[in-house]
Motif scaffolding. Structure first.
Motif, PDB file in Angstrom:
ATOM      1  N   THR A 157       0.816  -1.217   0.000  1.00 49.24           N
ATOM      2  CA  THR A 157       0.000   0.000   0.000  1.00 49.24           C
ATOM      3  C   THR A 157       0.853   1.271   0.000  1.00 49.24           C
ATOM      4  OG1 THR A 157      -2.110   0.866   0.846  1.00 49.24           O
ATOM      5  CG2 THR A 157      -0.408   0.410   2.496  1.00 49.24           C
ATOM      6  N   TYR A 158       2.102   1.194   0.497  1.00 43.30           N
ATOM      7  CA  TYR A 158       2.980   2.364   0.546  1.00 43.30           C
ATOM      8  C   TYR A 158       4.025   2.376  -0.581  1.00 43.30           C
ATOM      9  CZ  TYR A 158       1.307   3.632   5.288  1.00 43.30           C
ATOM     10  OH  TYR A 158       0.554   4.022   6.371  1.00 43.30           O
ATOM     11  N   ALA A 159       3.864   1.496  -1.585  1.00 45.19           N
ATOM     12  CA  ALA A 159       4.883   1.376  -2.644  1.00 45.19           C
ATOM     13  C   ALA A 159       5.148   2.712  -3.334  1.00 45.19           C
ATOM     14  CB  ALA A 159       4.453   0.336  -3.671  1.00 45.19           C
ATOM     15  N   THR A 191      12.580   4.955   6.612  1.00 45.72           N
ATOM     16  CA  THR A 191      11.631   4.425   5.634  1.00 45.72           C
ATOM     17  C   THR A 191      10.301   5.149   5.734  1.00 45.72           C
ATOM     18  OG1 THR A 191      10.662   2.362   4.773  1.00 45.72           O
ATOM     19  CG2 THR A 191      10.775   2.585   7.174  1.00 45.72           C
ATOM     20  N   VAL A 192       9.240   4.489   5.312  1.00 41.12           N
ATOM     21  CA  VAL A 192       7.908   5.103   5.318  1.00 41.12           C
ATOM     22  C   VAL A 192       7.122   4.731   6.577  1.00 41.12           C
ATOM     23  CG1 VAL A 192       5.647   5.066   4.174  1.00 41.12           C
ATOM     24  CG2 VAL A 192       7.742   5.312   2.815  1.00 41.12           C
ATOM     25  N   HIS A 193       7.099   3.436   6.909  1.00 38.78           N
ATOM     26  CA  HIS A 193       6.205   2.902   7.943  1.00 38.78           C
ATOM     27  C   HIS A 193       6.864   2.999   9.332  1.00 38.78           C
ATOM     28  CE1 HIS A 193       4.225  -0.270  10.322  1.00 38.78           C
ATOM     29  NE2 HIS A 193       3.243  -0.281   9.437  1.00 38.78           N
ATOM     30  N   ALA A 207       8.753   8.167   7.899  1.00 41.82           N
ATOM     31  CA  ALA A 207       8.132   7.606   9.112  1.00 41.82           C
ATOM     32  C   ALA A 207       8.185   8.574  10.290  1.00 41.82           C
ATOM     33  CB  ALA A 207       8.808   6.294   9.487  1.00 41.82           C
ATOM     34  N   GLY A 208       6.996   8.835  10.879  1.00 41.00           N
ATOM     35  CA  GLY A 208       6.898   9.874  11.893  1.00 41.00           C
ATOM     36  C   GLY A 208       7.001   9.392  13.331  1.00 41.00           C
ATOM     37  N   VAL A 209       7.382   8.132  13.528  1.00 40.38           N
ATOM     38  CA  VAL A 209       7.344   7.550  14.882  1.00 40.38           C
ATOM     39  C   VAL A 209       8.087   8.458  15.865  1.00 40.38           C
ATOM     40  CG1 VAL A 209       9.314   5.989  14.449  1.00 40.38           C
ATOM     41  CG2 VAL A 209       7.624   5.444  16.234  1.00 40.38           C
ATOM     42  N   SER A 221      11.161  14.738   7.628  1.00 37.55           N
ATOM     43  CA  SER A 221       9.742  14.698   7.276  1.00 37.55           C
ATOM     44  C   SER A 221       8.885  15.414   8.312  1.00 37.55           C
ATOM     45  CB  SER A 221       9.307  13.250   7.106  1.00 37.55           C
ATOM     46  OG  SER A 221       9.709  12.473   8.232  1.00 37.55           O
ATOM     47  N   PHE A 222       8.556  14.725   9.419  1.00 37.89           N
ATOM     48  CA  PHE A 222       7.621  15.238  10.422  1.00 37.89           C
ATOM     49  C   PHE A 222       7.601  14.226  11.560  1.00 37.89           C
ATOM     50  CE2 PHE A 222       5.735  12.483   7.326  1.00 37.89           C
ATOM     51  CZ  PHE A 222       5.141  11.523   8.116  1.00 37.89           C
ATOM     52  N   SER A 223       7.077  14.594  12.719  1.00 37.72           N
ATOM     53  CA  SER A 223       6.712  13.581  13.713  1.00 37.72           C
ATOM     54  C   SER A 223       5.209  13.387  13.566  1.00 37.72           C
ATOM     55  CB  SER A 223       7.076  14.022  15.130  1.00 37.72           C
ATOM     56  OG  SER A 223       6.107  14.929  15.605  1.00 37.72           O
ATOM     57  N   ASN A 275      -4.798   0.860  12.630  1.00 36.48           N
ATOM     58  CA  ASN A 275      -4.426   0.554  14.002  1.00 36.48           C
ATOM     59  C   ASN A 275      -2.931   0.228  14.120  1.00 36.48           C
ATOM     60  OD1 ASN A 275      -4.634   0.008  16.658  1.00 36.48           O
ATOM     61  ND2 ASN A 275      -5.784  -1.894  16.452  1.00 36.48           N
ATOM     62  N   TYR A 276      -2.090   1.271  14.048  1.00 36.14           N
ATOM     63  CA  TYR A 276      -0.664   1.091  14.364  1.00 36.14           C
ATOM     64  C   TYR A 276      -0.115   2.435  14.814  1.00 36.14           C
ATOM     65  CZ  TYR A 276       1.401   2.973   9.937  1.00 36.14           C
ATOM     66  OH  TYR A 276       1.826   3.759   8.897  1.00 36.14           O
ATOM     67  N   SER A 277       1.164   2.471  15.153  1.00 35.10           N
ATOM     68  CA  SER A 277       1.689   3.643  15.861  1.00 35.10           C
ATOM     69  C   SER A 277       1.468   4.967  15.126  1.00 35.10           C
ATOM     70  CB  SER A 277       3.177   3.457  16.160  1.00 35.10           C
ATOM     71  OG  SER A 277       3.878   3.145  14.968  1.00 35.10           O
ATOM     72  N   ALA A 278       1.568   4.977  13.787  1.00 38.21           N
ATOM     73  CA  ALA A 278       1.392   6.234  13.053  1.00 38.21           C
ATOM     74  C   ALA A 278      -0.025   6.776  13.255  1.00 38.21           C
ATOM     75  CB  ALA A 278       1.694   6.047  11.574  1.00 38.21           C
ATOM     76  N   GLY A 279      -1.012   5.879  13.226  1.00 44.77           N
ATOM     77  CA  GLY A 279      -2.402   6.292  13.439  1.00 44.77           C
ATOM     78  C   GLY A 279      -2.618   6.783  14.863  1.00 44.77           C
ATOM     79  N   GLY A 288      -2.536  15.623   5.662  1.00 42.43           N
ATOM     80  CA  GLY A 288      -2.480  15.759   4.211  1.00 42.43           C
ATOM     81  C   GLY A 288      -2.098  14.506   3.447  1.00 42.43           C
ATOM     82  N   PHE A 289      -1.581  13.489   4.154  1.00 47.54           N
ATOM     83  CA  PHE A 289      -1.225  12.238   3.473  1.00 47.54           C
ATOM     84  C   PHE A 289      -2.431  11.647   2.755  1.00 47.54           C
ATOM     85  CE2 PHE A 289       1.272  12.574   7.447  1.00 47.54           C
ATOM     86  CZ  PHE A 289       2.456  12.966   6.850  1.00 47.54           C
ATOM     87  N   LEU A 290      -3.615  11.940   3.301  1.00 45.62           N
ATOM     88  CA  LEU A 290      -4.870  11.432   2.741  1.00 45.62           C
ATOM     89  C   LEU A 290      -5.009  11.776   1.264  1.00 45.62           C
ATOM     90  CD1 LEU A 290      -7.674  10.131   3.357  1.00 45.62           C
ATOM     91  CD2 LEU A 290      -8.503  12.439   3.892  1.00 45.62           C
ATOM     92  N   VAL A 312       4.414  15.134  -1.476  1.00 41.62           N
ATOM     93  CA  VAL A 312       5.123  15.441  -0.222  1.00 41.62           C
ATOM     94  C   VAL A 312       6.265  14.452   0.037  1.00 41.62           C
ATOM     95  CG1 VAL A 312       3.656  14.118   1.373  1.00 41.62           C
ATOM     96  CG2 VAL A 312       4.816  16.178   2.183  1.00 41.62           C
ATOM     97  N   TYR A 313       6.084  13.213  -0.398  1.00 48.10           N
ATOM     98  CA  TYR A 313       7.119  12.189  -0.169  1.00 48.10           C
ATOM     99  C   TYR A 313       8.364  12.496  -0.997  1.00 48.10           C
ATOM    100  CZ  TYR A 313       2.844  10.174   1.589  1.00 48.10           C
ATOM    101  OH  TYR A 313       1.665   9.999   2.259  1.00 48.10           O
ATOM    102  N   SER A 314       8.134  12.969  -2.229  1.00 54.83           N
ATOM    103  CA  SER A 314       9.278  13.372  -3.062  1.00 54.83           C
ATOM    104  C   SER A 314      10.056  14.488  -2.370  1.00 54.83           C
ATOM    105  CB  SER A 314       8.814  13.898  -4.424  1.00 54.83           C
ATOM    106  OG  SER A 314       7.746  13.164  -4.942  1.00 54.83           O
TER     107      SER A 314
HETATM  108  C1  PHB Z   1       4.150   6.238   9.222  1.00 52.88           C
HETATM  109  O1  PHB Z   1       3.962   5.011   9.349  1.00 52.88           O
HETATM  110  O2  PHB Z   1       4.843   6.887  10.031  1.00 52.88           O
HETATM  111  C2  PHB Z   1       3.550   6.963   8.081  1.00 52.88           C
HETATM  112  C3  PHB Z   1       3.234   6.279   6.899  1.00 52.88           C
HETATM  113  C4  PHB Z   1       2.703   6.978   5.825  1.00 52.88           C
HETATM  114  C5  PHB Z   1       2.493   8.348   5.917  1.00 52.88           C
HETATM  115  C6  PHB Z   1       2.791   9.026   7.084  1.00 52.88           C
HETATM  116  C7  PHB Z   1       3.324   8.342   8.186  1.00 52.88           C
HETATM  117  O3  PHB Z   1       1.996   9.007   4.876  1.00 52.88           O
END
Ligand code: PHB
Length: 395
Positions: A46-48, A107-109, A132-134, A150-152, A178-182, A259-261, A308-310
């Protein structure tokens, strides 16, 4: 020029060592005299698309330097992390121990990041986080060799609640994976929304990376909130936008999100994304010479639109260029490397931002609305938004 053609998975020297059964990574590194860059990103799942954008952005920053880092040639190594936290440590070690990279970009996740973070803290390898904003990575477990461009996770949603209350949306349902980013995105949203006087009447979640939203959308319809706020990204975000719209909810309930939405998914979401309001540290439509040039150059180089990822990948590249130039490509000169990168101001397509003491961007947040398939900036949601960096002590 850095092109996809010289993106390798193993160096010739390392391959030779592997085929003779010898383990000669130090020799391989000494012989190559190149800067070894490892990408650990999602190239499937899903994050490819996010991983691909980050890589392109990063390469663009290096291409602006003739493909070099501190005057040295660059050699690339790649691992697809599949956004799978269970393999995070193992995959990071492929790059750090097997490929002996000088710097790990990923990474992303957030869950996978924790695997990278463990390896980075134990090995001391330079770790650049392009998404990844963890939060713990730049709070209690901050580290001198770990920098985020990126961001927290709570940063983009902190300013969302005020924008919602300004529009009279006082009762909201929150929904996410349901994981840490959410969970951390909710932390930011809850703080900002309740401070502005709003009430979260229900918090909903589906497991990552499920896109089975139907049951929860039925529940939302029954709850009749003024608004829904969410964190989703990538392919799952496009699906959520389409399902929310198809269920008829967009007629009566305003949809908000970090905004990731609406990043990189507007074509896939089509009319379902129109009118969605988000807060984010970037927008395609930022009307600055810096952003316009970036977007033009990116389209020329990759025949694709940046998101934004670029930008986050590009800024990771820009940060590394600053560090590598200061040490003439010798990333083992850690004290000089960190001195060059600490507190730096990055001239980003998103606007200038500054690296905090905990190594996380201090940056502006924009309020954006999807208008005719574009993220339009309609206001500033927060100026110089900083993560708390709580508990960070640089060792
Ligand atoms: C994350 O898992 O930290 C994450 C993943 C995708 C995003 C933003 C945060 O667009």
């Amino acid at each position: 020029m850095t092109t996809r053609r010289n993106v390798l998975t193993r160096s010739a020297a390392a391959l030779g060592a592997a085929s003779t059964g010898l383990f000669l990574p130090e020799l391989a590194r000494a012989q190559s005299d190149k800067v070894r860059v490892g990408f650990m990103l999602p190239y499937t799942g899903t994050y490819a698309q996010l991983g691909v954008s980050i890589e392109k952005g990063f390469l663009m920053a290096l291409n602006e330097q003739g493909g070099k880092l501190g005057g040295k040639e660059v050699e690339f190594f790649k691992v697809d992390d599949e956004s799978n936290p269970a393999k995070g440590v193992e995959n990071a070690n492929l790059l750090v121990q097997r490929d002996k990279v000088d710097v790990l970009v990923g990474t992303v996740h957030s869950g996978v990041q924790m695997g990278i973070h463990k390896v980075a803290r134990e090995s001391g390898v330079l770790s650049l986080i392009p998404n990844a904003g963890v939060q713990v990575a730049t709070r209690a477990q901050c580290a001198p060799n770990v920098y985020r461009t990126s961001f927290s996770n709570s940063q983009p949603t902190l300013a969302l609640g005020k924008a919602m209350m300004d529009r009279g949306h006082k009762k909201a349902v929150w929904i996410t994976w349901n994981y840490s980013a959410g969970a951390e995105a909710l932390e930011g949203f809850e703080a900002g929304y309740t401070a502005a006087g709003g009430t979260i009447i229900e918090k909903l979640a589906v497991p990552f990376p499920s896109v089975e939203f139907q049951a929860l959308l039925t529940q939302i319809a029954a709850l009749k909130p003024d608004a829904v706020a969410c964190f989703f990204a990538g392919g799952g975000a496009a699906k959520f936008l389409r399902d929310f719209h198809a269920a008829g909810l967009s007629k009566t309930i305003q949809l908000y999100g970090s905004g990731f939405l609406t990043e990189g998914v507007l074509e896939a979401a089509g009319p379902a994304a129109e009118g969605v309001l988000t807060t984010m540290h970037y927008s395609d439509s930022l009307d600055t010479p810096r952003n316009k040039k970036f977007r033009l150059d990116y389209v020329k180089a990759f025949k694709a639109q940046p998101d934004v990822y670029s930008v986050q990948g590009y800024d990771a590249g820009q940060l590394l260029v600053i560090g590598a130039n200061a040490v003439k490509g010798d990333l083992s000169n850690k004290s000089a490397l960190y001195a060059a990168m600490n507190g730096v101001t990055i001239d980003s397509p998103r606007g200038k931002w500054t690296m905090s003491a905990a190594h996380n961007p201090i940056q502006d947040m924009y309020l954006r609305e999807v208008v005719k398939g574009e993220n339009k900036v309609i206001g500033i949601a927060g100026k110089a938004v900083a993560d708390s960096g709580a508990g960070c002590r640089m060792g």
